[in-house]
Design a protein around this motif. Sequence first.
Motif, PDB file in Angstrom:
ATOM      1  N   PHE A  58       0.839  -1.191   0.000  1.00 45.78           N
ATOM      2  CA  PHE A  58       0.000   0.000   0.000  1.00 45.78           C
ATOM      3  C   PHE A  58       0.875   1.241   0.000  1.00 45.78           C
ATOM      4  O   PHE A  58       2.039   1.206   0.403  1.00 45.78           O
ATOM      5  N   CYS A  59       0.280   2.329  -0.487  1.00 47.92           N
ATOM      6  CA  CYS A  59       0.926   3.637  -0.506  1.00 47.92           C
ATOM      7  C   CYS A  59       0.128   4.529   0.451  1.00 47.92           C
ATOM      8  O   CYS A  59      -1.085   4.700   0.267  1.00 47.92           O
ATOM      9  N   MET A  60       0.801   5.073   1.454  1.00 46.72           N
ATOM     10  CA  MET A  60       0.118   5.900   2.456  1.00 46.72           C
ATOM     11  C   MET A  60      -0.524   7.131   1.806  1.00 46.72           C
ATOM     12  O   MET A  60      -1.650   7.504   2.149  1.00 46.72           O
ATOM     13  N   TYR A  72       4.635  15.472   0.956  1.00 49.94           N
ATOM     14  CA  TYR A  72       5.657  14.451   0.739  1.00 49.94           C
ATOM     15  C   TYR A  72       6.245  13.907   2.034  1.00 49.94           C
ATOM     16  O   TYR A  72       6.868  12.860   2.034  1.00 49.94           O
ATOM     17  N   GLU A  73       6.025  14.601   3.140  1.00 42.98           N
ATOM     18  CA  GLU A  73       6.535  14.067   4.406  1.00 42.98           C
ATOM     19  C   GLU A  73       5.844  12.757   4.770  1.00 42.98           C
ATOM     20  O   GLU A  73       6.343  11.986   5.596  1.00 42.98           O
ATOM     21  N   CYS A  75       5.225  10.413   2.510  1.00 41.15           N
ATOM     22  CA  CYS A  75       5.697   9.414   1.546  1.00 41.15           C
ATOM     23  C   CYS A  75       6.834   8.612   2.166  1.00 41.15           C
ATOM     24  O   CYS A  75       7.729   9.176   2.809  1.00 41.15           O
ATOM     25  N   ARG A  76       6.854   7.316   1.964  1.00 42.56           N
ATOM     26  CA  ARG A  76       7.915   6.452   2.488  1.00 42.56           C
ATOM     27  C   ARG A  76       9.200   6.598   1.693  1.00 42.56           C
ATOM     28  O   ARG A  76      10.280   6.285   2.180  1.00 42.56           O
ATOM     29  N   SER A  77       9.096   7.068   0.465  1.00 38.90           N
ATOM     30  CA  SER A  77      10.250   7.069  -0.437  1.00 38.90           C
ATOM     31  C   SER A  77      11.138   8.301  -0.309  1.00 38.90           C
ATOM     32  O   SER A  77      10.667   9.400  -0.047  1.00 38.90           O
ATOM     33  N   VAL A  78      12.410   8.064  -0.541  1.00 37.77           N
ATOM     34  CA  VAL A  78      13.354   9.132  -0.832  1.00 37.77           C
ATOM     35  C   VAL A  78      13.323   9.257  -2.352  1.00 37.77           C
ATOM     36  O   VAL A  78      13.376   8.253  -3.066  1.00 37.77           O
ATOM     37  N   HIS A  79      13.198  10.470  -2.858  1.00 40.67           N
ATOM     38  CA  HIS A  79      13.055  10.663  -4.299  1.00 40.67           C
ATOM     39  C   HIS A  79      14.348  10.348  -5.046  1.00 40.67           C
ATOM     40  O   HIS A  79      15.443  10.380  -4.474  1.00 40.67           O
ATOM     41  N   CYS A 117       9.834  17.790  -7.585  1.00 44.88           N
ATOM     42  CA  CYS A 117       8.989  18.443  -6.586  1.00 44.88           C
ATOM     43  C   CYS A 117       9.773  19.617  -5.982  1.00 44.88           C
ATOM     44  O   CYS A 117      10.975  19.758  -6.205  1.00 44.88           O
ATOM     45  N   MET A 118       9.106  20.434  -5.186  1.00 43.74           N
ATOM     46  CA  MET A 118       9.761  21.597  -4.568  1.00 43.74           C
ATOM     47  C   MET A 118      10.941  21.187  -3.694  1.00 43.74           C
ATOM     48  O   MET A 118      11.967  21.861  -3.675  1.00 43.74           O
ATOM     49  N   MET A 119      10.789  20.085  -2.952  1.00 42.71           N
ATOM     50  CA  MET A 119      11.878  19.647  -2.073  1.00 42.71           C
ATOM     51  C   MET A 119      13.105  19.245  -2.896  1.00 42.71           C
ATOM     52  O   MET A 119      14.226  19.605  -2.551  1.00 42.71           O
ATOM     53  N   CYS A 120      12.889  18.507  -3.971  1.00 38.82           N
ATOM     54  CA  CYS A 120      14.019  18.074  -4.800  1.00 38.82           C
ATOM     55  C   CYS A 120      14.643  19.251  -5.548  1.00 38.82           C
ATOM     56  O   CYS A 120      15.859  19.297  -5.716  1.00 38.82           O
TER      57      CYS A 120
END
Length: 162
Positions: A58-60, A72-73, A75-79, A117-120
């Motif tokens: 599953f994806c939160m 994005y906080e 999200c489990r993934s690091v981009h 995304c803005m963070m990346c």
Amino acid sequence: MDRISKENYYLDIAQTVAERSTCMRKKYGAIIVKNDVIISTGYNGSPRGRKNCNELQFCMREKLQIPRGERYELCRSVHAEANAIIAAPRDQMLGATLYMACVDPENDTIIPHTTSCMMCKKQVINAGIAYVVVRDDKESFRVIDVNEWIENDDSLTGSFGY
């Protein structure tokens, strides 16, 4: 014999890196290149040692119906871009180019018109990367001058998503 462009050569590699992604929404692959040398690679997936979304089944963010580009906080993934930056020494990233491809995990087709995304974007700027090349289809791509992200600061617009 026709030879593929250097950009599509590196984008093909980034697309192959995306095959390692563990995200159930989108599979991203990124590579950082300077002076025709691959400095590092990255794909989107959970931090080392944590279970991946594809393992949890599953994806939160999907479960909470969060629109793309927001929260994005959770999200489990690091981009992919962040993972490539983490793996590279900063002095080798100064003036480098980041190549990125995004693939649909359902059918392995290229997803056009993606962007960071803005963070990346902030991480790419701080890493000193000069250009981001994004694949739109097997032959087409966009070249983004990172200075545009500095001059046109989307963090000041109040709009979310991408």
